[in-house]
Design a protein around this motif. Structure first.
Motif, PDB file in Angstrom:
ATOM      1  N   VAL A  73      -5.534 -25.389 -41.501  1.00 52.36           N
ATOM      2  CA  VAL A  73      -6.351 -24.908 -40.386  1.00 52.36           C
ATOM      3  C   VAL A  73      -5.708 -23.622 -39.879  1.00 52.36           C
ATOM      4  N   HIS A  74      -6.390 -22.495 -40.058  1.00 54.72           N
ATOM      5  CA  HIS A  74      -5.771 -21.205 -39.796  1.00 54.72           C
ATOM      6  C   HIS A  74      -5.942 -20.723 -38.363  1.00 54.72           C
ATOM      7  N   GLY A  75      -7.069 -20.981 -37.736  1.00 50.69           N
ATOM      8  CA  GLY A  75      -7.328 -20.457 -36.410  1.00 50.69           C
ATOM      9  C   GLY A  75      -7.859 -19.038 -36.478  1.00 50.69           C
ATOM     10  N   MET A  76      -7.799 -18.346 -35.345  1.00 54.19           N
ATOM     11  CA  MET A  76      -8.322 -16.984 -35.248  1.00 54.19           C
ATOM     12  C   MET A  76      -7.232 -15.984 -35.617  1.00 54.19           C
ATOM     13  N   CYS A  77      -7.542 -15.101 -36.533  1.00 51.31           N
ATOM     14  CA  CYS A  77      -6.557 -14.118 -36.999  1.00 51.31           C
ATOM     15  C   CYS A  77      -6.670 -12.851 -36.149  1.00 51.31           C
ATOM     16  N   PHE A  78      -5.529 -12.439 -35.514  1.00 49.91           N
ATOM     17  CA  PHE A  78      -5.578 -11.187 -34.760  1.00 49.91           C
ATOM     18  C   PHE A  78      -4.653 -10.114 -35.326  1.00 49.91           C
ATOM     19  N   PHE A  79      -3.920 -10.450 -36.400  1.00 52.74           N
ATOM     20  CA  PHE A  79      -3.144  -9.435 -37.117  1.00 52.74           C
ATOM     21  C   PHE A  79      -3.138  -9.790 -38.584  1.00 52.74           C
ATOM     22  N   LEU A  80      -3.422  -8.811 -39.432  1.00 47.94           N
ATOM     23  CA  LEU A  80      -3.418  -9.038 -40.877  1.00 47.94           C
ATOM     24  C   LEU A  80      -2.944  -7.772 -41.577  1.00 47.94           C
ATOM     25  N   HIS A  81      -1.765  -7.857 -42.177  1.00 45.85           N
ATOM     26  CA  HIS A  81      -1.214  -6.715 -42.927  1.00 45.85           C
ATOM     27  C   HIS A  81      -1.847  -6.748 -44.318  1.00 45.85           C
ATOM     28  N   GLU A  82      -2.959  -6.032 -44.460  1.00 46.63           N
ATOM     29  CA  GLU A  82      -3.767  -6.145 -45.666  1.00 46.63           C
ATOM     30  C   GLU A  82      -3.005  -5.715 -46.914  1.00 46.63           C
ATOM     31  N   LYS A  83      -2.166  -4.702 -46.807  1.00 46.77           N
ATOM     32  CA  LYS A  83      -1.405  -4.257 -47.977  1.00 46.77           C
ATOM     33  C   LYS A  83      -0.423  -5.328 -48.437  1.00 46.77           C
ATOM     34  N   ARG A  84       0.252  -5.969 -47.490  1.00 45.94           N
ATOM     35  CA  ARG A  84       1.188  -7.037 -47.868  1.00 45.94           C
ATOM     36  C   ARG A  84       0.455  -8.223 -48.481  1.00 45.94           C
ATOM     37  N   VAL A  85      -0.731  -8.509 -47.961  1.00 42.47           N
ATOM     38  CA  VAL A  85      -1.520  -9.611 -48.513  1.00 42.47           C
ATOM     39  C   VAL A  85      -1.851  -9.360 -49.969  1.00 42.47           C
ATOM     40  N   MET A  86      -2.372  -8.161 -50.280  1.00 52.13           N
ATOM     41  CA  MET A  86      -2.780  -7.870 -51.649  1.00 52.13           C
ATOM     42  C   MET A  86      -1.570  -7.695 -52.561  1.00 52.13           C
ATOM     43  N   ASP A  87      -0.473  -7.123 -52.034  1.00 54.92           N
ATOM     44  CA  ASP A  87       0.748  -7.020 -52.829  1.00 54.92           C
ATOM     45  C   ASP A  87       1.277  -8.408 -53.180  1.00 54.92           C
ATOM     46  N   LEU A  88       1.218  -9.313 -52.217  1.00 54.79           N
ATOM     47  CA  LEU A  88       1.689 -10.673 -52.453  1.00 54.79           C
ATOM     48  C   LEU A  88       0.838 -11.360 -53.506  1.00 54.79           C
ATOM     49  N   TYR A  89      -0.461 -11.158 -53.431  1.00 56.06           N
ATOM     50  CA  TYR A  89      -1.347 -11.741 -54.433  1.00 56.06           C
ATOM     51  C   TYR A  89      -1.072 -11.164 -55.825  1.00 56.06           C
ATOM     52  N   GLN A  90      -0.896  -9.842 -55.912  1.00 52.69           N
ATOM     53  CA  GLN A  90      -0.767  -9.193 -57.212  1.00 52.69           C
ATOM     54  C   GLN A  90       0.604  -9.367 -57.837  1.00 52.69           C
ATOM     55  N   THR A  91       1.657  -9.418 -57.031  1.00 55.25           N
ATOM     56  CA  THR A  91       3.013  -9.441 -57.592  1.00 55.25           C
ATOM     57  C   THR A  91       3.812 -10.684 -57.217  1.00 55.25           C
ATOM     58  N   GLY A  92       3.241 -11.567 -56.412  1.00 56.51           N
ATOM     59  CA  GLY A  92       4.023 -12.690 -55.914  1.00 56.51           C
ATOM     60  C   GLY A  92       4.023 -13.909 -56.795  1.00 56.51           C
ATOM     61  N   GLY A  93       3.342 -13.847 -57.949  1.00 56.68           N
ATOM     62  CA  GLY A  93       3.337 -14.987 -58.847  1.00 56.68           C
ATOM     63  C   GLY A  93       2.378 -16.084 -58.462  1.00 56.68           C
ATOM     64  N   PHE A  94       1.387 -15.775 -57.622  1.00 54.05           N
ATOM     65  CA  PHE A  94       0.446 -16.795 -57.171  1.00 54.05           C
ATOM     66  C   PHE A  94      -0.897 -16.711 -57.864  1.00 54.05           C
ATOM     67  N   SER A  95      -1.082 -15.790 -58.802  1.00 53.32           N
ATOM     68  CA  SER A  95      -2.405 -15.571 -59.376  1.00 53.32           C
ATOM     69  C   SER A  95      -2.932 -16.811 -60.102  1.00 53.32           C
TER      70      SER A  95
END
Length: 257
Positions: A50-72
């Motif tokens: 359950v995430h709740g309401m998001c009021f800050f999102l570092h979009e570059k870190r999110v996509m970097d984490l997806y692409q290079t973090g081993g979670f694909s």
């Protein structure tokens, strides 16, 4: 009579085979549905995060984490789970006509399209569910002082001192999900600095999080956020621990309330 029986079997045996395969497929699907409805829900203790309401999102870190973090790979499975890869009828059709090999291709196409066409807010919600299932996040509640290490950290600490206990200041290499009561202060440059106390020291230590103005979402500019405390949860990584100031600095990925 033998001739008639032979003709009857010659006419109907292909259909009997099809019906038998169909019945077996339905049984497999029903069992799969029951297992998904029962077992996984018990293990997940309430389902997805359950995430709740998001009021800050570092979009570059999110996509970097997806692409290079081993979670694909784990993300692909999560997307396949949510989109349902192939419906029950589609699977029956593929089994009946022997084209079941298309299933994996369909999954990859849907996964690729899903990530390309959806926004970072969708990806972070999916990513947080995946990180929870992969057990890579340390959970800390600053209001109660409780800290739950992930499996890897718990095993490492157990090998070191046998207790498995860990202070938040020692979590330097893991992802952390920190919940606390924060105060907010806006800087001249537009960044928002969050602080939340924890521990029983005098003066108490505190967590410091800088929300860069470029990634602050609409709604967090409300003046009431800067007049008192509010509950929030931050997914991020520890940057530094300043023992002199009692200040633990986090690099935030996403913040919810």
């Amino acid at each position: 009579m033998g001739v008639i029986d032979g003709q009857w079997w010659g006419l109907w045996w292909p259909w009997l085979v099809v019906w038998a395969v169909t019945a077996a497929s339905v049984a497999v699907l029903v069992r799969y549905a029951l297992l998904r409805a029962g077992g996984p829900r018990r293990r997940r203790r309430g389902g997805r995060t359950v995430h709740g309401m998001c009021f800050f999102l570092h979009e570059k870190r999110v996509m970097d984490l997806y692409q290079t973090g081993g979670f694909s790979a784990a993300l692909e499975q999560e997307v396949a789970d949510r989109i349902n890869v192939t419906s029950g009828l589609g699977l029956l059709g593929r089994l009946g006509f022997g084209s079941g090999t298309a299933r994996r291709d369909v999954t990859k196409e849907r996964f690729t399209a899903y990530v390309r066409t959806n926004t970072p807010i969708t990806v972070i919600r999916l990513l947080m569910d995946t990180m929870r299932k992969e057990d890579v996040v340390v959970h800390a509640d600053l209001t109660t002082g409780s800290l739950v290490p992930n499996r890897a950290l718990a095993e490492l600490l157990r090998e070191r001192d046998g207790s498995g206990r860990v202070p938040l200041t020692a979590v330097m290499s893991e992802f952390v999900s920190v919940t606390g009561r924060f105060t907010a202060l806006a800087s001249d440059g537009g960044d928002i600095v969050l602080r939340a106390p924890y521990g029983e020291g005098r003066p108490p230590a505190h967590v410091r999080i800088t929300c860069e103005a470029a990634w602050v979402r609409e709604g967090f500019q409300d003046a009431e956020y800067f007049t008192g405390e509010f509950q929030a949860r931050c997914l991020g990584k520890v940057r530094t621990w300043n023992r002199t100031r009692g200040e633990l600095t986090l690099d935030p990925i996403a913040i919810f309330r």
